[in-house]
Design a protein around this motif. Structure first.
Motif, mmCIF file in Angstrom:
data_model
loop_
_atom_site.group_PDB
_atom_site.id
_atom_site.type_symbol
_atom_site.label_atom_id
_atom_site.label_comp_id
_atom_site.label_asym_id
_atom_site.label_seq_id
_atom_site.Cartn_x
_atom_site.Cartn_y
_atom_site.Cartn_z
ATOM 1 N N TRP A 18 7.507 -8.579 -7.370
ATOM 2 C CA TRP A 18 6.394 -8.813 -8.288
ATOM 3 C C TRP A 18 5.281 -9.627 -7.641
ATOM 4 C CZ3 TRP A 18 4.333 -13.400 -9.923
ATOM 5 C CH2 TRP A 18 5.086 -14.560 -9.682
ATOM 6 N N ARG A 19 5.663 -10.663 -6.921
ATOM 7 C CA ARG A 19 4.637 -11.517 -6.317
ATOM 8 C C ARG A 19 3.833 -10.751 -5.273
ATOM 9 N NH1 ARG A 19 3.458 -16.872 -6.106
ATOM 10 N NH2 ARG A 19 2.154 -17.462 -4.330
ATOM 11 N N ARG A 20 4.539 -9.960 -4.434
ATOM 12 C CA ARG A 20 3.843 -9.199 -3.393
ATOM 13 C C ARG A 20 2.833 -8.238 -3.998
ATOM 14 N NH1 ARG A 20 6.965 -4.877 0.343
ATOM 15 N NH2 ARG A 20 8.200 -6.725 0.889
ATOM 16 N N TYR A 21 3.289 -7.437 -4.969
ATOM 17 C CA TYR A 21 2.442 -6.368 -5.488
ATOM 18 C C TYR A 21 1.391 -6.842 -6.490
ATOM 19 C CZ TYR A 21 5.539 -2.925 -3.286
ATOM 20 O OH TYR A 21 6.257 -2.175 -2.381
ATOM 21 N N LEU A 22 1.678 -7.923 -7.212
ATOM 22 C CA LEU A 22 0.766 -8.357 -8.269
ATOM 23 C C LEU A 22 -0.124 -9.531 -7.875
ATOM 24 C CD1 LEU A 22 3.102 -8.076 -11.393
ATOM 25 C CD2 LEU A 22 1.540 -6.364 -10.443
ATOM 26 N N LEU A 23 0.284 -10.321 -6.877
ATOM 27 C CA LEU A 23 -0.513 -11.480 -6.483
ATOM 28 C C LEU A 23 -1.001 -11.426 -5.038
ATOM 29 C CD1 LEU A 23 1.438 -14.463 -8.124
ATOM 30 C CD2 LEU A 23 -0.608 -13.302 -8.978
ATOM 31 N N ASP A 24 -0.077 -11.150 -4.106
ATOM 32 C CA ASP A 24 -0.417 -11.251 -2.684
ATOM 33 C C ASP A 24 -1.273 -10.093 -2.175
ATOM 34 O OD1 ASP A 24 1.073 -13.559 -2.685
ATOM 35 O OD2 ASP A 24 2.860 -12.633 -1.794
ATOM 36 N N ASP A 25 -0.970 -8.876 -2.639
ATOM 37 C CA ASP A 25 -1.616 -7.692 -2.055
ATOM 38 C C ASP A 25 -2.958 -7.282 -2.660
ATOM 39 O OD1 ASP A 25 0.551 -7.650 -0.416
ATOM 40 O OD2 ASP A 25 1.420 -5.797 -1.186
ATOM 41 N N PRO A 26 -3.221 -7.485 -3.963
ATOM 42 C CA PRO A 26 -4.502 -7.026 -4.536
ATOM 43 C C PRO A 26 -5.761 -7.506 -3.831
ATOM 44 C CG PRO A 26 -2.971 -7.497 -6.308
ATOM 45 C CD PRO A 26 -2.305 -7.943 -5.037
ATOM 46 N N PRO A 27 -5.821 -8.732 -3.240
ATOM 47 C CA PRO A 27 -7.038 -9.132 -2.516
ATOM 48 C C PRO A 27 -7.379 -8.228 -1.330
ATOM 49 C CG PRO A 27 -5.718 -11.067 -3.040
ATOM 50 C CD PRO A 27 -4.877 -9.871 -3.371
ATOM 51 N N PHE A 28 -6.444 -7.384 -0.914
ATOM 52 C CA PHE A 28 -6.700 -6.420 0.166
ATOM 53 C C PHE A 28 -7.953 -5.604 -0.121
ATOM 54 C CE2 PHE A 28 -6.052 -1.932 1.464
ATOM 55 C CZ PHE A 28 -6.025 -2.075 2.844
ATOM 56 N N PHE A 29 -8.119 -5.178 -1.365
ATOM 57 C CA PHE A 29 -9.243 -4.291 -1.691
ATOM 58 C C PHE A 29 -10.581 -5.029 -1.588
ATOM 59 C CE2 PHE A 29 -5.435 -2.794 -3.893
ATOM 60 C CZ PHE A 29 -5.334 -1.527 -3.351
ATOM 61 N N TRP A 30 -10.596 -6.313 -1.902
ATOM 62 C CA TRP A 30 -11.793 -7.115 -1.744
ATOM 63 C C TRP A 30 -12.134 -7.276 -0.262
ATOM 64 C CZ3 TRP A 30 -16.235 -8.757 -2.933
ATOM 65 C CH2 TRP A 30 -16.762 -9.966 -2.446
ATOM 66 N N LEU A 31 -11.117 -7.492 0.558
ATOM 67 C CA LEU A 31 -11.352 -7.638 1.996
ATOM 68 C C LEU A 31 -11.874 -6.337 2.610
ATOM 69 C CD1 LEU A 31 -8.249 -9.756 3.104
ATOM 70 C CD2 LEU A 31 -10.604 -10.538 2.750
ATOM 71 N N ILE A 32 -11.356 -5.215 2.135
ATOM 72 C CA ILE A 32 -11.843 -3.920 2.634
ATOM 73 C C ILE A 32 -13.305 -3.721 2.248
ATOM 74 C CG2 ILE A 32 -11.619 -1.412 2.379
ATOM 75 C CD1 ILE A 32 -9.509 -2.688 4.201
ATOM 76 N N LEU A 33 -13.672 -4.108 1.040
ATOM 77 C CA LEU A 33 -15.083 -4.019 0.632
ATOM 78 C C LEU A 33 -15.946 -4.910 1.522
ATOM 79 C CD1 LEU A 33 -17.275 -3.031 -1.282
ATOM 80 C CD2 LEU A 33 -16.677 -4.913 -2.835
ATOM 81 N N LYS A 34 -15.455 -6.104 1.846
ATOM 82 C CA LYS A 34 -16.199 -6.998 2.739
ATOM 83 C C LYS A 34 -16.362 -6.367 4.118
ATOM 84 C CE LYS A 34 -15.560 -11.455 2.700
ATOM 85 N NZ LYS A 34 -14.920 -12.804 2.755
ATOM 86 N N GLN A 35 -15.317 -5.677 4.608
ATOM 87 C CA GLN A 35 -15.441 -5.013 5.907
ATOM 88 C C GLN A 35 -16.480 -3.898 5.837
ATOM 89 O OE1 GLN A 35 -11.776 -3.822 7.867
ATOM 90 N NE2 GLN A 35 -12.851 -2.390 9.208
ATOM 91 N N LYS A 36 -16.480 -3.171 4.743
ATOM 92 C CA LYS A 36 -17.458 -2.086 4.555
ATOM 93 C C LYS A 36 -18.886 -2.632 4.598
ATOM 94 C CE LYS A 36 -18.685 2.171 3.283
ATOM 95 N NZ LYS A 36 -18.432 3.374 4.122
ATOM 96 N N LEU A 37 -19.060 -3.830 4.071
ATOM 97 C CA LEU A 37 -20.389 -4.456 4.006
ATOM 98 C C LEU A 37 -20.678 -5.332 5.221
ATOM 99 C CD1 LEU A 37 -20.302 -5.483 0.226
ATOM 100 C CD2 LEU A 37 -21.464 -3.505 1.239
ATOM 101 N N ASN A 38 -19.771 -5.251 6.237
ATOM 102 C CA ASN A 38 -19.912 -6.052 7.457
ATOM 103 C C ASN A 38 -19.892 -7.556 7.180
ATOM 104 O OD1 ASN A 38 -20.151 -3.832 9.276
ATOM 105 N ND2 ASN A 38 -22.266 -3.547 8.586
#
Length: 257
Positions: A225-245
């Motif tokens: 639960w912690r991995r999938y609901l707390l630790d991993d979701p920020p991944f998508f924000w980081l990917i957006l930041k990479q997209k925006l350099n």
């Protein structure tokens, strides 16, 4: 030259399963299988990050990593999860006498069960040894060298490690120099558990619908639960930041990556 796709602070190899099998057959090497959980740990664990730099192959393990590569405009050729690759690997080498596998992982008895099942499937003793280490074994140098001795005595040429990240990757890089016969190192997470039938994979139709994550969460809520609901979701924000350099490798200053 092997195409690599950078996702956050890791370069992932873009190749097909058959190309990976052929490359390993020719040169051997260490294979890691980055997924979202790995990529998030690689933002905060510098030791894990340093270990990752020493892998010969980093292959895409997860639909969300594939999706991220497409979103970033440099799509990875194929998803090759550790759970899928283990069965493909031993089937591919079913008649190759030079391939002998040692399984390291799982709770007590699981690796041995996986050994029996795989050998029955293949029709020969392709798995020459197995061991399920005790909890926190990695903290005992005596236990670790006992494992090294077991692996060497088995004369295995392939080490399959299913201990979870980052433990499995760190253990491989720390002890690989003591393993006399091993040419191929595969860090494959829960693959040994799946082979033994100790854990169930999501049905293929659910995996095709990108629903393996919720399936695993329902099967193992306390552990995941912690991995999938707390630790991993920020991944998508980081990917957006990479997209925006706007993304910065947290270890770039010390490693100049």
């Amino acid at each position: 030259m092997l195409k690599k796709v950078t996702i956050l602070n890791i370069r992932i190899d873009s190749l097909s399963t058959i190309d990976l099998l052929k490359k390993l057959d020719f040169t051997g090497g260490v294979v890691f299988t980055p997924n979202v959980d790995h990529l998030m740990k690689l933002q905060v664990d510098q030791d894990f990050y340093q270990v990752y730099q020493q892998a010969d192959y980093c292959i895409c393990d997860g639909q969300f990593v594939m999706l991220a590569s497409k979103f970033l405009g440099n799509s990875i050729q194929e998803k090759i999860s550790g759970s899928d690759f283990l069965s493909v690997f031993y089937s591919y080498h079913a008649l190759n006498p030079n391939i002998k596998i040692f399984l390291l992982g799982g709770v007590k008895g699981v690796a041995q069960k996986a050994q029996e099942i795989i050998n029955n499937k293949v029709g020969r003793k392709i798995v020459s040894g197995s061991y399920s280490p005790p909890f926190n074994f990695e903290k005992s140098e005596q236990e670790c060298f006992k494992i090294v001795e077991l692996i060497n005595k088995s004369e295995a040429t392939v080490l399959v490690v299913g201990l979870g990240a980052p433990k499995q990757e760190k253990w491989i890089l720390k002890y690989k120099k003591y393993l006399s016969y091993i040419k191929i190192f595969l860090a494959v997470g829960a693959a040994i558990d799946f082979e033994a039938g100790y854990k169930k994979r999501a049905p293929k139709w659910l995996r095709n619908l990108w629903l393996e994550t919720p399936y695993r969460l329902l099967c193992e809520p306390r552990r995941l639960w912690r991995r999938y609901l707390l630790d991993d979701p920020p991944f998508f924000w980081l990917i957006l930041k990479q997209k925006l350099n706007l993304y910065k490798n947290p270890f770039a200053v010390s490693n100049k990556l």
